[in-house]
Design an enzyme around this catalytic site. Sequence first.
Site, PDB file in Angstrom:
ATOM      1  N   GLU A   1      11.127   0.115  -1.695  1.00  0.00           N
ATOM      2  CA  GLU A   1      10.775   0.082  -0.268  1.00  0.00           C
ATOM      3  C   GLU A   1      10.736  -1.373   0.172  1.00  0.00           C
ATOM      4  OE1 GLU A   1       7.706   3.334   1.509  1.00  0.00           O
ATOM      5  OE2 GLU A   1       7.040   2.383  -0.310  1.00  0.00           O
TER       6      GLU A   1
ATOM      7  N   ASN B   1       3.814   6.080  -0.803  1.00  0.00           N
ATOM      8  CA  ASN B   1       2.418   6.316  -1.202  1.00  0.00           C
ATOM      9  C   ASN B   1       1.573   6.943  -0.092  1.00  0.00           C
ATOM     10  OD1 ASN B   1       2.650   5.547  -3.868  1.00  0.00           O
ATOM     11  ND2 ASN B   1       2.487   3.382  -3.351  1.00  0.00           N
TER      12      ASN B   1
ATOM     13  N   HIS C   1       8.659  -3.342  -2.629  1.00  0.00           N
ATOM     14  CA  HIS C   1       7.826  -2.373  -3.358  1.00  0.00           C
ATOM     15  C   HIS C   1       8.687  -1.522  -4.296  1.00  0.00           C
ATOM     16  CE1 HIS C   1       5.263   1.506  -3.224  1.00  0.00           C
ATOM     17  NE2 HIS C   1       4.852   0.734  -4.197  1.00  0.00           N
TER      18      HIS C   1
ATOM     19  N   SER D   1       1.229  -1.754  -3.382  1.00  0.00           N
ATOM     20  CA  SER D   1       1.506  -0.346  -3.071  1.00  0.00           C
ATOM     21  C   SER D   1       0.991   0.035  -1.693  1.00  0.00           C
ATOM     22  CB  SER D   1       0.777   0.551  -4.067  1.00  0.00           C
ATOM     23  OG  SER D   1       1.180   0.277  -5.366  1.00  0.00           O
TER      24      SER D   1
END
Length: 293
Positions: free
Chosen positions: A154, A192, A142, A121
Amino acid sequence: MVVEIKKVGVIGAGQMGSGIAHVCALAGFDVSLSDISIDRIESGLASINGNMAKQVQKEIITEDARKAALDRISPAADLDLLADTDLVIESAIENEQVKRKIFAQLCPLLKPEAILATNTSSISITRLAATTDRPERFIGIHFMNPVPLMELVELVRGIATADSTFEVSQAFVDRLGKQTAVAEDFPAFMVNRILLPMINEAIYTLYEGVGSVESIDKAMKLGANHPMGPLQLADFIGLDTCLSIMQVLYEGLADTKYRPCPLLVKYVEAGWLGRKTQRGFYDYRGDTPVPTR
Ligand SMILES: NC(=O)c1ccc[n+]([C@@H]2O[C@H](COP(=O)([O-])OP(=O)(O)OC[C@H]3O[C@@H](n4cnc5c(N)ncnc54)[C@H](O)[C@@H]3O)[C@@H](O)[C@H]2O)c1
């Protein structure tokens, strides 16, 4: 060397790894699912089975597709069983040392042309890639949680990631029926980098007594039109994962605005990690979640 992905290895059979194995198998890839023990792998397989059964109930997939997909997933109690994979997606806990150890053990077993991806992450793709024998065939793929439901993936290139690795990974994600957003390799990438400081701020809001768990979540659901409150979302992500991401942002960007809230640290120290341990900002042991503050 461009590879055609037929068989995928997934390391870590937790909520993300099992979700990744689930979508790969439904898309027709053979999957080897690995974790530290056969019990963990079996619990991952049980949640895949349960989640696919829900998809059958909702008529998203057929019963035949569920059976065929489950048959495509084999447990790999030993990393040796990943030797014939074309792509390995590492999805073990968000801890750089653990990930490095996995790569050190895994790389000598893999085909030289196999691509190695991480579902981290937040940790630097470039730094993780540099610990392997294949930085040019290393990439961040991701996924979002829950993997079967969330449309976005991602894609994060490290400094050494080859164009061919990126293209094969993009084609792989396309085959899963998901959308990609390409992020540069900076701490926590895009989703994130934006989401976790908001969650951390919600925890500070609780810590400073501005609102209760329920009122903070209600405020953001009804006041900002978020589908879930930030504390509910933190429990869903896992508080250990939230803390690790905040630490990566704090250290990686060297800015105090990313300081993890001490209350988040305390919950993790207590082993209250959210839904996966049945207790976090809510207690999930009864019929309905009860706020813990
Ligand atoms: N939770 C989320 O919302 C989310 C979203 C996107 C990405 N991620 C990332 O996905 C990864 C996994 O997160 P998760 O939420 O599935 O965590 P989780 O705690 O549900 O699962 C982690 C799994 O890793 C296993 N593991 C630990 N050490 C291992 C080792 N040495 N070898 C193999 N397996 C090992 C554990 O046994 C566990 O089953 C992390 O890097 C996390 O940052 C999480």
